[in-house]
Design a protein around this motif. Structure first.
Motif, mmCIF file in Angstrom:
data_model
loop_
_atom_site.group_PDB
_atom_site.id
_atom_site.type_symbol
_atom_site.label_atom_id
_atom_site.label_comp_id
_atom_site.label_asym_id
_atom_site.label_seq_id
_atom_site.Cartn_x
_atom_site.Cartn_y
_atom_site.Cartn_z
ATOM 1 N N PHE A 92 5.349 5.559 -4.796
ATOM 2 C CA PHE A 92 6.043 5.434 -6.072
ATOM 3 C C PHE A 92 5.112 5.301 -7.283
ATOM 4 O O PHE A 92 5.565 5.396 -8.420
ATOM 5 C CB PHE A 92 7.019 4.247 -6.025
ATOM 6 C CG PHE A 92 8.037 4.381 -4.926
ATOM 7 C CD1 PHE A 92 9.054 5.306 -5.008
ATOM 8 C CD2 PHE A 92 7.950 3.591 -3.785
ATOM 9 C CE1 PHE A 92 9.983 5.454 -3.990
ATOM 10 C CE2 PHE A 92 8.879 3.732 -2.757
ATOM 11 C CZ PHE A 92 9.896 4.662 -2.862
ATOM 12 N N GLY A 93 3.811 5.091 -7.018
ATOM 13 C CA GLY A 93 2.859 5.027 -8.126
ATOM 14 C C GLY A 93 2.882 6.249 -9.028
ATOM 15 O O GLY A 93 2.828 6.117 -10.257
ATOM 16 N N PRO A 94 2.975 7.472 -8.468
ATOM 17 C CA PRO A 94 3.017 8.654 -9.338
ATOM 18 C C PRO A 94 4.193 8.654 -10.318
ATOM 19 O O PRO A 94 4.081 9.137 -11.442
ATOM 20 C CB PRO A 94 3.137 9.813 -8.335
ATOM 21 C CG PRO A 94 2.486 9.295 -7.093
ATOM 22 C CD PRO A 94 2.855 7.838 -7.038
ATOM 23 N N TYR A 95 5.338 8.085 -9.912
ATOM 24 C CA TYR A 95 6.489 8.031 -10.809
ATOM 25 C C TYR A 95 6.248 7.029 -11.935
ATOM 26 O O TYR A 95 6.660 7.253 -13.071
ATOM 27 C CB TYR A 95 7.743 7.653 -10.027
ATOM 28 C CG TYR A 95 8.063 8.617 -8.913
ATOM 29 C CD1 TYR A 95 8.432 9.939 -9.186
ATOM 30 C CD2 TYR A 95 7.965 8.225 -7.584
ATOM 31 C CE1 TYR A 95 8.708 10.826 -8.171
ATOM 32 C CE2 TYR A 95 8.243 9.112 -6.560
ATOM 33 C CZ TYR A 95 8.611 10.417 -6.852
ATOM 34 O OH TYR A 95 8.876 11.308 -5.836
ATOM 35 N N VAL A 121 0.840 -1.204 0.000
ATOM 36 C CA VAL A 121 0.000 0.000 0.000
ATOM 37 C C VAL A 121 0.871 1.247 0.000
ATOM 38 O O VAL A 121 0.598 2.223 -0.719
ATOM 39 C CB VAL A 121 -0.958 -0.006 1.205
ATOM 40 C CG1 VAL A 121 -1.672 1.344 1.326
ATOM 41 C CG2 VAL A 121 -1.998 -1.125 1.070
ATOM 42 N N GLU A 122 1.931 1.237 0.802
ATOM 43 C CA GLU A 122 2.840 2.380 0.851
ATOM 44 C C GLU A 122 3.592 2.526 -0.461
ATOM 45 O O GLU A 122 3.815 3.651 -0.936
ATOM 46 C CB GLU A 122 3.839 2.196 1.996
ATOM 47 C CG GLU A 122 3.204 2.214 3.380
ATOM 48 C CD GLU A 122 4.196 1.863 4.468
ATOM 49 O OE1 GLU A 122 4.000 2.345 5.594
ATOM 50 O OE2 GLU A 122 5.167 1.117 4.191
ATOM 51 N N PHE A 123 3.971 1.409 -1.034
ATOM 52 C CA PHE A 123 4.721 1.451 -2.289
ATOM 53 C C PHE A 123 3.883 2.086 -3.390
ATOM 54 O O PHE A 123 4.376 2.908 -4.165
ATOM 55 C CB PHE A 123 5.147 0.034 -2.690
ATOM 56 C CG PHE A 123 6.340 0.001 -3.601
ATOM 57 C CD1 PHE A 123 7.626 0.106 -3.086
ATOM 58 C CD2 PHE A 123 6.190 -0.135 -4.972
ATOM 59 C CE1 PHE A 123 8.741 0.078 -3.915
ATOM 60 C CE2 PHE A 123 7.284 -0.167 -5.818
ATOM 61 C CZ PHE A 123 8.563 -0.059 -5.291
ATOM 62 N N ARG A 162 -0.610 -8.073 -9.493
ATOM 63 C CA ARG A 162 -1.917 -8.342 -8.870
ATOM 64 C C ARG A 162 -1.956 -7.816 -7.442
ATOM 65 O O ARG A 162 -2.968 -7.259 -7.001
ATOM 66 C CB ARG A 162 -2.203 -9.845 -8.896
ATOM 67 C CG ARG A 162 -2.547 -10.373 -10.286
ATOM 68 C CD ARG A 162 -3.021 -11.802 -10.244
ATOM 69 N NE ARG A 162 -1.932 -12.740 -9.963
ATOM 70 C CZ ARG A 162 -1.160 -13.279 -10.897
ATOM 71 N NH1 ARG A 162 -1.348 -12.977 -12.173
ATOM 72 N NH2 ARG A 162 -0.203 -14.121 -10.567
ATOM 73 N N ARG A 163 -0.845 -7.963 -6.749
ATOM 74 C CA ARG A 163 -0.797 -7.484 -5.376
ATOM 75 C C ARG A 163 -0.897 -5.980 -5.303
ATOM 76 O O ARG A 163 -1.542 -5.392 -4.418
ATOM 77 C CB ARG A 163 0.499 -7.955 -4.724
ATOM 78 C CG ARG A 163 0.535 -7.700 -3.231
ATOM 79 C CD ARG A 163 1.614 -8.508 -2.582
ATOM 80 N NE ARG A 163 1.519 -8.415 -1.129
ATOM 81 C CZ ARG A 163 2.309 -9.053 -0.297
ATOM 82 N NH1 ARG A 163 3.249 -9.849 -0.764
ATOM 83 N NH2 ARG A 163 2.176 -8.912 1.005
ATOM 84 N N LEU A 164 -0.275 -5.287 -6.256
ATOM 85 C CA LEU A 164 -0.365 -3.830 -6.300
ATOM 86 C C LEU A 164 -1.789 -3.380 -6.607
ATOM 87 O O LEU A 164 -2.261 -2.389 -6.043
ATOM 88 C CB LEU A 164 0.615 -3.288 -7.362
ATOM 89 C CG LEU A 164 2.103 -3.427 -7.020
ATOM 90 C CD1 LEU A 164 2.950 -3.081 -8.226
ATOM 91 C CD2 LEU A 164 2.495 -2.561 -5.834
ATOM 92 N N GLY A 172 -4.391 -0.828 -4.047
ATOM 93 C CA GLY A 172 -4.813 0.540 -4.361
ATOM 94 C C GLY A 172 -4.383 1.078 -5.710
ATOM 95 O O GLY A 172 -4.752 2.215 -6.055
ATOM 96 N N TRP A 173 -3.594 0.323 -6.502
ATOM 97 C CA TRP A 173 -3.228 0.812 -7.830
ATOM 98 C C TRP A 173 -4.463 0.892 -8.709
ATOM 99 O O TRP A 173 -5.288 -0.016 -8.745
ATOM 100 C CB TRP A 173 -2.200 -0.098 -8.485
ATOM 101 C CG TRP A 173 -1.971 0.269 -9.926
ATOM 102 C CD1 TRP A 173 -2.608 -0.221 -11.034
ATOM 103 C CD2 TRP A 173 -1.064 1.253 -10.407
ATOM 104 N NE1 TRP A 173 -2.154 0.381 -12.166
ATOM 105 C CE2 TRP A 173 -1.207 1.294 -11.820
ATOM 106 C CE3 TRP A 173 -0.128 2.094 -9.794
ATOM 107 C CZ2 TRP A 173 -0.437 2.149 -12.622
ATOM 108 C CZ3 TRP A 173 0.615 2.938 -10.601
ATOM 109 C CH2 TRP A 173 0.456 2.962 -11.991
#
Length: 233
Positions: free
Chosen positions: A75-78, A69-71, A225-227, A231-232
């Motif tokens: 880092f999702g925006p990048y 979730v933190e990842f 799948r985990r991402l 929340g991705w």
């Protein structure tokens, strides 16, 4: 492997720990990793830029193993900024970053993808890491230091070595550089037929030889799948 190159895994595969360690976040790597390069994970370099997405969070620290979730949040925006610039699906980029960096624990110098450097590169753009390589011969000595060579059950050889890796001024530059590598390398051209299907995109990248591990696509797809569950979107 007679010469270092800038491609992350075009003719080899390197990991620092098991895939299980990459897939299952734990508090084990809350700080630096002993034996990683010259010692603990180095402090990130020049983290002053924010992603192109104006709503992105501030630039996070590396060298910390994050929960999925933190990842996604950090880092999702990048990954999305890289997708906008290079066309590589953001979910693929983020999952590869998680696998290659151990969820951020092994991202010294903002290098989330194990992108190689040359010994001739400027000192402030390269760093020496301890890593593992799986190669077909036992006599390769092109690394700055070969620590050990072990025969595998499949007839290949596991090397523990020290090698040069890139340093990036920010996570954003690292993510975009990863996307640019895939975009400009013709071997991955077929993958771009599946830009709307991240899972097929990842399968084609693996087929094209991104890593020597025959399970690489499955490992990354599992993280994808985990991402998505974390929340991705």
């Amino acid at each position: 492997m007679t010469k270092p190159n800038h491609n992350p895994h075009t003719d080899h595969f390197h990991v620092d720990l098991s895939w299980e360690g990459a897939l299952q976040p734990s508090p084990l790597f809350a700080g630096g990793v002993p034996g990683f390069g010259a010692g603990a994970v180095a402090a990130p370099v020049g983290q002053t830029r924010s992603p192109s997405n104006p709503a992105a969070t501030p630039v996070p620290a590396t060298g910390i193993k994050h929960r999925p979730v933190e990842f996604v949040r950090l880092f999702g925006p990048y990954a999305k900024a890289s997708e906008a610039k290079t066309g590589v699906p953001g979910l693929v980029t983020l999952a590869q970053a998680a696998v290659e960096s151990g969820w951020g624990a092994r991202a010294a110098g903002n290098n989330f993808f194990g992108i190689k450097a040359r010994a001739s590169d400027a000192p402030d753009t390269r760093q020496l890491w301890r890593t593992r390589e799986v190669l077909s011969r036992p006599d390769i000595r092109s690394f700055p230091e070969v620590i050990s060579v072990t025969l595998r059950a499949d007839g290949r050889y596991t090397y523990v070595v020290k090698d040069w890796f890139r340093v990036f001024a920010s996570p954003e530059l690292a993510f975009v550089s990863h996307g640019a590598l895939l975009r400009r390398n013709k071997r991955y051209a077929k993958a771009f037929q599946y830009q709307k299907d991240p899972y097929s995109f990842m399968a084609e990248v693996a087929k094209a030889g991104y890593a020597t591990d025959p399970n690489y696509a499955k490992v990354v797809q599992s993280v994808m799948r985990r991402l998505e569950q974390s929340g991705w979107n």
